[in-house]
Design a protein around this motif. Structure first.
Motif, PDB file in Angstrom:
ATOM      1  N   SER A 175       0.833  -1.197   0.000  1.00 57.97           N
ATOM      2  CA  SER A 175       0.000   0.000   0.000  1.00 57.97           C
ATOM      3  C   SER A 175       0.872   1.254   0.000  1.00 57.97           C
ATOM      4  CB  SER A 175      -0.884  -0.033   1.250  1.00 57.97           C
ATOM      5  OG  SER A 175      -1.508   1.201   1.425  1.00 57.97           O
ATOM      6  N   GLN A 186     -10.208   3.091  -7.463  1.00 54.86           N
ATOM      7  CA  GLN A 186     -10.115   2.249  -6.287  1.00 54.86           C
ATOM      8  C   GLN A 186     -11.316   2.478  -5.369  1.00 54.86           C
ATOM      9  OE1 GLN A 186      -6.346   2.744  -4.464  1.00 54.86           O
ATOM     10  NE2 GLN A 186      -6.559   0.964  -3.136  1.00 54.86           N
ATOM     11  N   HIS A 200      -4.671  -6.598  -4.489  1.00 52.78           N
ATOM     12  CA  HIS A 200      -3.924  -6.979  -3.302  1.00 52.78           C
ATOM     13  C   HIS A 200      -4.054  -8.456  -3.029  1.00 52.78           C
ATOM     14  CE1 HIS A 200      -2.437  -3.260  -1.999  1.00 52.78           C
ATOM     15  NE2 HIS A 200      -3.616  -2.701  -1.828  1.00 52.78           N
ATOM     16  N   VAL A 257      -5.168   5.134  -1.021  1.00 52.71           N
ATOM     17  CA  VAL A 257      -6.394   4.677  -0.364  1.00 52.71           C
ATOM     18  C   VAL A 257      -6.097   3.793   0.838  1.00 52.71           C
ATOM     19  CG1 VAL A 257      -8.576   3.496  -0.689  1.00 52.71           C
ATOM     20  CG2 VAL A 257      -7.619   4.861  -2.527  1.00 52.71           C
ATOM     21  N   GLY A 258      -5.121   2.889   0.665  1.00 47.76           N
ATOM     22  CA  GLY A 258      -4.777   2.010   1.774  1.00 47.76           C
ATOM     23  C   GLY A 258      -4.243   2.802   2.963  1.00 47.76           C
ATOM     24  N   GLN A 259      -3.449   3.821   2.661  1.00 46.82           N
ATOM     25  CA  GLN A 259      -2.936   4.666   3.735  1.00 46.82           C
ATOM     26  C   GLN A 259      -4.074   5.409   4.430  1.00 46.82           C
ATOM     27  OE1 GLN A 259      -0.195   6.796   1.247  1.00 46.82           O
ATOM     28  NE2 GLN A 259       1.593   5.662   1.992  1.00 46.82           N
TER      29      GLN A 259
HETATM   30  N1  LIG Z   1      -1.302  14.381  -5.434  1.00 53.33           N
HETATM   31  C1  LIG Z   1      -0.322  13.837  -4.679  1.00 53.33           C
HETATM   32  N2  LIG Z   1       0.628  14.642  -4.132  1.00 53.33           N
HETATM   33  C2  LIG Z   1       1.603  14.113  -3.365  1.00 53.33           C
HETATM   34  N3  LIG Z   1       1.701  12.826  -3.072  1.00 53.33           N
HETATM   35  C3  LIG Z   1       0.813  11.964  -3.580  1.00 53.33           C
HETATM   36  C4  LIG Z   1      -0.260  12.431  -4.397  1.00 53.33           C
HETATM   37  N4  LIG Z   1      -1.030  11.370  -4.744  1.00 53.33           N
HETATM   38  C5  LIG Z   1      -0.448  10.287  -4.170  1.00 53.33           C
HETATM   39  N5  LIG Z   1       0.643  10.641  -3.459  1.00 53.33           N
HETATM   40  C6  LIG Z   1       1.520   9.731  -2.711  1.00 53.33           C
HETATM   41  O1  LIG Z   1       2.046   8.779  -3.594  1.00 53.33           O
HETATM   42  C7  LIG Z   1       2.156   7.519  -2.971  1.00 53.33           C
HETATM   43  C8  LIG Z   1       1.495   6.468  -3.845  1.00 53.33           C
HETATM   44  O2  LIG Z   1       0.115   6.654  -3.883  1.00 53.33           O
HETATM   45  P1  LIG Z   1      -0.859   5.620  -4.636  1.00 53.33           P
HETATM   46  O3  LIG Z   1      -2.262   6.054  -4.407  1.00 53.33           O
HETATM   47  O4  LIG Z   1      -0.431   5.510  -6.039  1.00 53.33           O
HETATM   48  O5  LIG Z   1      -0.545   4.271  -3.828  1.00 53.33           O
HETATM   49  P2  LIG Z   1      -1.092   2.795  -4.081  1.00 53.33           P
HETATM   50  O6  LIG Z   1       0.025   1.971  -4.472  1.00 53.33           O
HETATM   51  O7  LIG Z   1      -2.256   2.833  -4.990  1.00 53.33           O
HETATM   52  O8  LIG Z   1      -1.553   2.421  -2.607  1.00 53.33           O
HETATM   53  P3  LIG Z   1      -2.885   1.637  -2.116  1.00 53.33           P
HETATM   54  O9  LIG Z   1      -2.672   0.233  -2.315  1.00 53.33           O
HETATM   55  O10 LIG Z   1      -2.956   1.992  -0.677  1.00 53.33           O
HETATM   56  O11 LIG Z   1      -4.030   2.200  -2.890  1.00 53.33           O
HETATM   57  C9  LIG Z   1       1.536   7.631  -1.613  1.00 53.33           C
HETATM   58  O12 LIG Z   1       2.546   7.716  -0.646  1.00 53.33           O
HETATM   59  C10 LIG Z   1       0.771   8.944  -1.666  1.00 53.33           C
HETATM   60  O13 LIG Z   1       0.802   9.585  -0.421  1.00 53.33           O
END
Ligand SMILES: Nc1ncnc2c1ncn2[C@@H]1O[C@H](COP(=O)(O)OP(=O)(O)OP(=O)(O)O)[C@@H](O)[C@H]1O
Ligand SMILES: Nc1ncnc2c1ncn2[C@@H]1O[C@H](COP(=O)(O)OP(=O)(O)OP(=O)(O)O)[C@@H](O)[C@H]1O
Ligand SMILES: [Mg+2]
Ligand SMILES: [Mg+2]
Lengths: 303, 304, 271, 265, 265
Positions: free
Chosen positions: D43, D96, D208, E154-156
């Motif tokens: 994540s 998502q 996931h 989203v996971g965060q």
């Molecule tokens: N607009 C933005 N500005 C700054 N940081 C961002 C932005 N959008 C996403 N991030 C950061 O980029 C990282 C990746 O985000 P992303 O949503 O792509 O993760 P993910 O792999 O889809 O995670 P999950 O499985 O939880 O959905 C995260 O740490 C997030 O905080």
């Protein structure tokens, strides 16, 4: 690398067109006012801002007292309309069942539809007498006071504040409120922690719109403020001037003096200069409001 | 209550209930205060309206609405004043809607630089701060003198439209900015272009702002005298305009304005309050007409 | 263009503009004329008397209405216009007081006393034999016909009036309301509005010690010092529709309208 | 048909505000036509952001910018003069978190069809029914098509979004955890759908659920966090990824908790 | 300690608008203290709505009303004069879709602590750190606590919401699919947390993941759709539920796709 901007749809083209038109109208208006008031700027210099005396026959044109009156009346109006309007909006959006909201909103908007001259008449017939009786102990000369004008204006701009604040508050997503409630915050905590912070830009917009109207309003103020020139207060922050007559920029402009001025270049330009000052005043306060608004946006990210 | 081992406060139940009592109190006070605000606002409305109704109801009749003014307002009706005001309002609405939509979209959708957006906002607030009397004066210089229209309903409509533009526009902009970004993202994700997104997502969700603004604006325009008295309206003698040049109309606010100050005949007074009543009624009717649409939008926009 | 083309052909609009004071009588006359002749007559009050003069001067209207005599300045401002003043009636200006002052026995005022009040040297009714009450003087807006009449009486010419700042009042209704509801109030008002029920006209004591009431006879005979003529203004000799309208104003019907709206008709005045 | 669907070259996502760090380290990847490509990873690694790059939806995220390029069917989508809107019609995306427009269920399904004028009005009902049936939602909502869609449960909303995207008739589908809110039954229906769609569509799916990845994906990419940056650490079939466990610590950590996978392909 | 935590009597959810049907058939259930009670069932059955009844959050859903009663620690929450707000402080809730306030990450975690004045300001930082660590998010966000929380993946966001609820120090936790957007690793961390919290907290959890249910839940309730109404069809341990398969067709259908469960409790 950004390529040169080219609009891609009719809706866009059309939007730019009308936005440009609006801008043009405003600029043209401002230029016109400036052009017609050149004489008085030359004649008075900065004295027009700081001068406390306005005697047109000796060609003394100082607008300080009118600026003071304008500000006081507008602030009074806001002091009345802001808590009342925002309070009412909070009640309709946050506490009352949803179906009440539109009913009350529609009713309060009706207040906006009462013509200013009727507000003025109501002021003469009712409000000024109340003020006169209420402040009898202060030996006030008559019911025509800055306070009267402020209250009347407050009631006049109340619907603007209320309905716009209502819009701003109801624009806050429900999920946010429910999330806060889920954490155990009660309805009021939620208002202060979620609704108000998120609606703040909209609330400030509401107040700015109302303020603009308050400062530009002529007829109603004209009828109850007393229209006494040169009422610069002895002490700037004493409350006494509130229960005395005064003059605002717009009540001056609405009076008969503009008829005397017509045809006399200097006097006329002084009157036009007053409208320009009014415009400047609104600019200043608007900038201030927008600054506060920007500022509030940033701080909302910190804790 | 069970003991909490992992609680943060040293004496949870005590301090908890203290802060709870405080918040409870604030809650009750707040409810009281805002309830009072609603009540007071409604009382003000009822008070003012009933004052006008009491004084004006006597004058109201079918003849009053369909008759022509006689004895300078002491008898007869206000047909042409009413029609004139309606015409002015209609023109103002027609003028302001495209302008407001254009400005609002440019400000909140097409402009990408924050600085530019702020400039437009500033311009709008400026326009809002222009006193109505200045609209009248500028309008006189432009329409009456440059264009040589003399007094014309069109000039008045345009001026009123411009005067209420900021109200309509700013309300719309606020609503557009309140549209959740996720909707826009979802629509763009489906392949809708910016223009299509505007039509399908942004406008449907923000058009309520246009309604509110328009109502507020028109309500104000309906009662304004200053911008039209130099440019569009005369005291008596005009009927329905047949062209643009030299075609003034009568209007309710100006009618009230003149007679309220100088009419000697006591019979005029009742008629005056009657005219005021009609004016309020007109605005009320406008709100009612918009109500179904607004209710529907309200339901739709009650998003999660 | 040459100004003052009287609208003689059918279908053209007769335009009248000017003083709000004269307006009511003229507007009602226009109503009657419209009924009788089917002509379109626009009546308006933009800019008051000065507006009437300037719009006639610029050829924008066919008849001006004015509640003050033309000055040389006016004529000079519009040299292309041949102003004709048509006297249609008179209006007098009364000094009115509120009920408490009237009942306390203040019934008259001298020019000197009025000057002292105007210049701020007298601020209490005691000096005028009234109660211990501050004088709430509402000054009629400078620029209004009423004020000019008052100013000329008090100081001889408008230019000689000292510059003062009092609360100001405008329309007659506004003035009457405010004076009636304020203790110790004093103001100038069109005499016909001084109804002696809510507001009370003071008599004027002249230098000879005579006390002159603002009665119809005294006004008509010009014994009462503050009165003003009401005029229609035309460019050149009235012709066509303009002439027709002016004649109507002179007719019994027209003169009755002048009376109806609270002014003195020509017949009431003794020259 | 040998031309890959997506040819990703040095794709990098940069944060333009704040500390200007990079969210996604330069990434090179090819995704073939008519394959189901899975993206897995912890994540916050950047899977969703990566997915948004593929149809340029990342343009709408304030504060992020993209470097490098992606070729879609041989055409560069970042450097050329391609129209992003047309691109997004071709490449459907499922978020998502389901985003439901505050309208009726039917209006939601037909949203793009209506506003993009993709089909004449007479066909709308059929399109809606087909899409909802495919998304395994038709039975649940057929009696309440005109009710507000926001009242639906989250799982229903997720399927509604799928139906909405299917209704556009796009050829490529980007799915960001399409079954995260679904019960096993609905999940199976959606997985079945994905396998069917494979005949005609190309699909990129973030998940996931390793079991799901195993069931539906032809190839997988693993985006892990290395030095605080999302990095494509491995790609290939699940079996190939499993063999990388020893070399790549991140993959090992990720798969640690998923012992129960049976590699029965 | 023999008093059950929740004693649910004839709980029914009714739709007050439209066709006035019932969403949830009368439901009787007891949930004990210090147990993890799982709710499973098909999408749209009414699991989330049921959960919202437990802390009266359903009051805020327009168009729904509740009949019957729930006793919380012996006190009736629907019929008595209990204060719903205080109740909600005691019973923390995690929504199925994470809702993030447009504030910084730190402000989000401390939201309730601050506005409910649960702890003096000096302790805030510790509370935030503890909650974020418990939610397995601390490492990822410790350097960016003051950044806007909406930018999180989203996971965060889901874990942030968990931290936010944990920070209030509530005794009862209602969790609506708390790991739906999480990778296996984070999921394990959260499951571990649940098992730890069990010592001090009572937990009701909605999940679609039978394996997860097996790992963390003491007892399960199955809410299925019968006659278009959500109905509690069975309750007990997972093993007991499995034995009901033959009797209840809905359970059988639900479990059909999850053959791989190993009942190794
Ligand atoms: N607009 C933005 N500005 C700054 N940081 C961002 C932005 N959008 C996403 N991030 C950061 O980029 C990282 C990746 O985000 P992303 O949503 O792509 O993760 P993910 O792999 O889809 O995670 P999950 O499985 O939880 O959905 C995260 O740490 C997030 O905080
Ligand atoms: N406010 C409401 N008005 C009317 N119907 C509603 C409302 N909220 C939910 N429903 C309906 O109630 C049913 C149950 O919804 P709920 O969200 O409880 O399902 P769920 O079991 O949580 O499903 P999922 O697993 O997909 O989240 C759904 O069919 C939904 O459409
Ligand atoms: Mg993601
Ligand atoms: Mg749910």
């Amino acid at each position: 690398m950004k390529t040169r901007y080219s609009p891609r749809s009719y809706i866009e083209l059309w939007s730019w067109l009308f936005a440009a038109l609006t801008l043009f109208v405003l600029l043209a208006g401002a230029v016109l006012l400036l052009k017609d008031s050149v004489l008085v700027w030359k004649h008075e210099g900065t004295e027009i801002l700081t001068g406390k005396e306005w005697f047109y026959r000796s060609e003394t044109f100082g607008a300080a007292a009118m600026i003071y009156g304008t500000l006081i009346v507008a602030v009074l109006a806001l002091l009345i309309a802001a808590p009342l309007g925002i309070g009412a909006a909070i009640c309709t959006v946050e506490y009352l069942p949803a179906r009440w909201r539109m009913v009350i909103k529609t009713m309060i908007e009706m207040l906006a539809g009462i013509p200013s001259v009727v507000y003025g008449l109501l002021g003469i017939l009712i409000l000024r007498n109340w003020i006169y009786q209420l402040f009898e102990d202060f030996e006030i000369l008559s019911g025509d006071t800055l306070l009267t004008a402020g209250i009347l204006l407050g009631v006049m701009i109340l619907p603007t504040v209320m309905t716009l604040a209502d819009d701003a508050l109801s624009g806050v997503a429900r999920a946010q409120r429910i999330a806060a409630r889920g954490l155990g915050l009660n309805a009021t905590d939620t208002i202060f922690s979620v609704s108000l912070p998120q609606a703040l830009p909209g609330l400030i917009a509401a107040l700015l719109l109302a303020l603009g109207r308050a400062m530009g309003e002529t007829i109603a103020v004209f009828l109850v403020i007393g229209r006494q020139d040169n009422q610069w207060p002895g002490e700037l922050f004493s409350l006494r001037p509130l229960v005395e007559s005064g003059q605002t920029l717009s009540s001056k402009l609405g009076g008969a003096e503009i008829n005397i001025a017509y045809g006399q270049p200097l006097h006329w330009s002084a009157m036009v200069g007053l409208s320009f000052l009014l415009l400047l005043l609104v600019v200043g306060l608007t900038l201030l409001g927008l600054w506060i608004r920007e500022h509030s946006k940033h701080t909302s990210y910190d804790k | 209550m069970t003991n909490r081992e992992k609680s943060h406060t040293k004496n949870p139940s005590k301090s908890d209930s203290k802060s709870r009592r405080k918040r409870r109190l604030i809650h009750e006070l707040m409810r009281l205060f805002t309830g009072f605000c609603v009540l007071l606002s409604c009382c003000l409305l009822l008070g003012i309206v009933s004052f006008i109704v009491i004084r004006g109801l006597g004058a109201l009749s079918v003849d009053f609405l369909t008759g022509v003014m006689a004895e300078v307002g002491a008898s007869g009706g206000i047909l042409y004043q009413l029609l004139g005001t309606l015409l002015l309002l209609l023109t103002a609405a027609v003028v302001v809607i495209p302008l407001a939509l254009g400005c609002a979209l440019v400000q909140s959708v097409f402009l990408t630089r924050e600085a530019h957006r702020r400039n437009i906002t500033l311009v709008l607030y400026l326009l809002n701060g222009v006193p109505s009397i200045v609209f009248g004066i500028v309008g006189m210089i432009v329409f009456v003198q440059w264009f040589g229209w003399g007094k014309s309903w069109l000039a008045g409509g345009i001026l009123l439209g411009l005067m209420i533009l900021p109200t309509v526009c700013v309300t719309l902009i606020e609503r557009i900015q309140a549209v959740p970004k996720k909707y826009i993202e979802a629509a763009r994700g489906l392949g809708l272009s910016r223009a299509q997104t505007i039509r399908s997502v942004i406008l449907p969700q923000s058009i309520g702002g246009l309604f509110t603004g328009l109502l507020l604006g028109l309500a104000r325009a309906a009662g304004e005298t200053a911008p039209i008295m130099f440019t569009a309206t005369i005291f008596s003698g005009a009927t329905l305009p047949s062209g643009v040049k030299e075609s003034p109309v009568l209007s309710l606010p100006y009618h009230i304005f003149i007679l309220a100050q100088d009419s000697y005949d006591p019979a005029t007074k009742a008629k005056l309050w009657g005219s005021a009543l009609v004016l309020i009624f007109l605005v009320f009717l406008l709100s009612l007409l918009a109500l179904p649409a607004r209710l529907r939008i309200h339901e739709e926009a009650n998003h999660l | 263009h040459s100004c003052g083309d009287a609208p003689s052909q059918q279908g053209q609009v007769l335009k009248i503009n000017g003083s709000t004071t004269v307006n009511l009588a003229v507007a009602e006359a226009a109503e009657v004329m419209r009924q009788q002749t089917g002509k379109t007559i626009h009546v308006d009050t933009q800019g008051g008397s000065s507006g009437g003069i300037s719009m006639l001067g610029e050829g924008l209207v066919h008849l001006g209405m004015s509640s003050k005599p033309l000055t040389q300045k006016d004529r000079e401002a519009f040299p292309q216009c041949d102003f004709h003043q048509i006297h249609i009636g008179d209006d007098a200006v009364a000094l009115i007081v509120s009920k408490d002052i009237w009942q306390a026995g203040v019934r008259s005022i001298t020019k000197r006393e009025m000057q002292a009040i105007y210049e701020g040297r007298i601020k209490n009714w005691q000096k005028l034999g009234g109660p211990d009450q501050r004088i709430a003087f509402f000054n009629k807006e400078p620029g209004r016909g009423t004020w000019e009449v008052f100013a000329k009486w008090l100081y001889g010419s408008i230019d000689a009036v000292p510059q003062v700042s009092f609360p100001e009042v405008g329309g007659n209704e506004e003035t009457r309301n405010k004076v009636a509801s304020t203790r110790g109030a004093l103001s100038q008002l069109s005499s016909s509005w001084a109804d002696s029920k809510t507001v009370f006209p003071l008599s004027i004591e002249n230098d000879a010690g005579e006390i002159i009431r603002a009665s119809a006879e005294n006004i008509a005979s010009y014994r009462y010092p503050m009165s003003r003529p009401l005029y229609l203004l035309s460019d050149g000799e009235p012709q066509g529709d303009v002439k027709e309208f002016v004649s109507f104003m002179f007719s019994d019907k027209g003169q009755n309208l002048v009376r109806k709206h609270g002014y003195l008709a020509l017949a009431d005045l003794s020259k | 048909m040998s031309q890959p669907l997506f040819q990703i070259r040095d794709l990098e996502i940069l944060q333009t505000t704040g500390d200007k760090k990079s969210l996604l380290a330069p990434l090179n990847l090819e995704i073939q036509k008519q394959e189901v490509f899975g993206v897995i990873g912890p994540s916050g690694a950047g899977k969703s952001s990566f997915l948004k790059c593929l149809n340029r939806l990342i343009d709408l995220s304030a504060g992020l910018s993209v470097r490098g390029d992606i070729k879609f069917e041989g055409q560069s989508i970042y450097q050329g003069s391609i129209d992003a809107d047309t691109l997004r019609v071709q490449i459907g995306m499922l978020f998502q978190q389901p985003v439901i427009f505050p309208k009726s269920i039917l209006a939601n399904v037909l949203f793009a069809v209506k506003h993009l004028a993709l089909a004449p009005k007479s066909e709308w009902h059929d399109i809606a029914q087909r899409a909802l049936t495919q998304a395994a939602l038709w039975d649940e909502v057929k009696d309440r098509l005109s009710q507000p869609a926001q009242q639906l449960s989250v799982g229903q909303q997720q399927r509604l979004c799928l139906a909405r995207t299917l209704a556009t008739g796009c050829e490529v589908l980007l799915m960001d955890e399409p079954t995260s809110a679904l019960d096993p039954n609905s999940t199976e229906a959606i997985e079945q759908l994905i396998l069917e769609l494979k005949q005609t569509h190309s699909i990129v799916i973030v998940t996931h659920n390793i079991n799901q990845a195993q069931r539906v994906c032809d190839r997988l990419g693993f985006i892990g966090l290395r030095d605080g940056m999302g990095t494509l650490l491995a790609q290939g079939t699940l079996r190939e990824l499993m063999t990388q466990r020893e070399n790549v610590a991140e993959i090992d950590a990720y798969l640690r908790t998923t012992e129960s996978i049976r590699l029965d392909t």
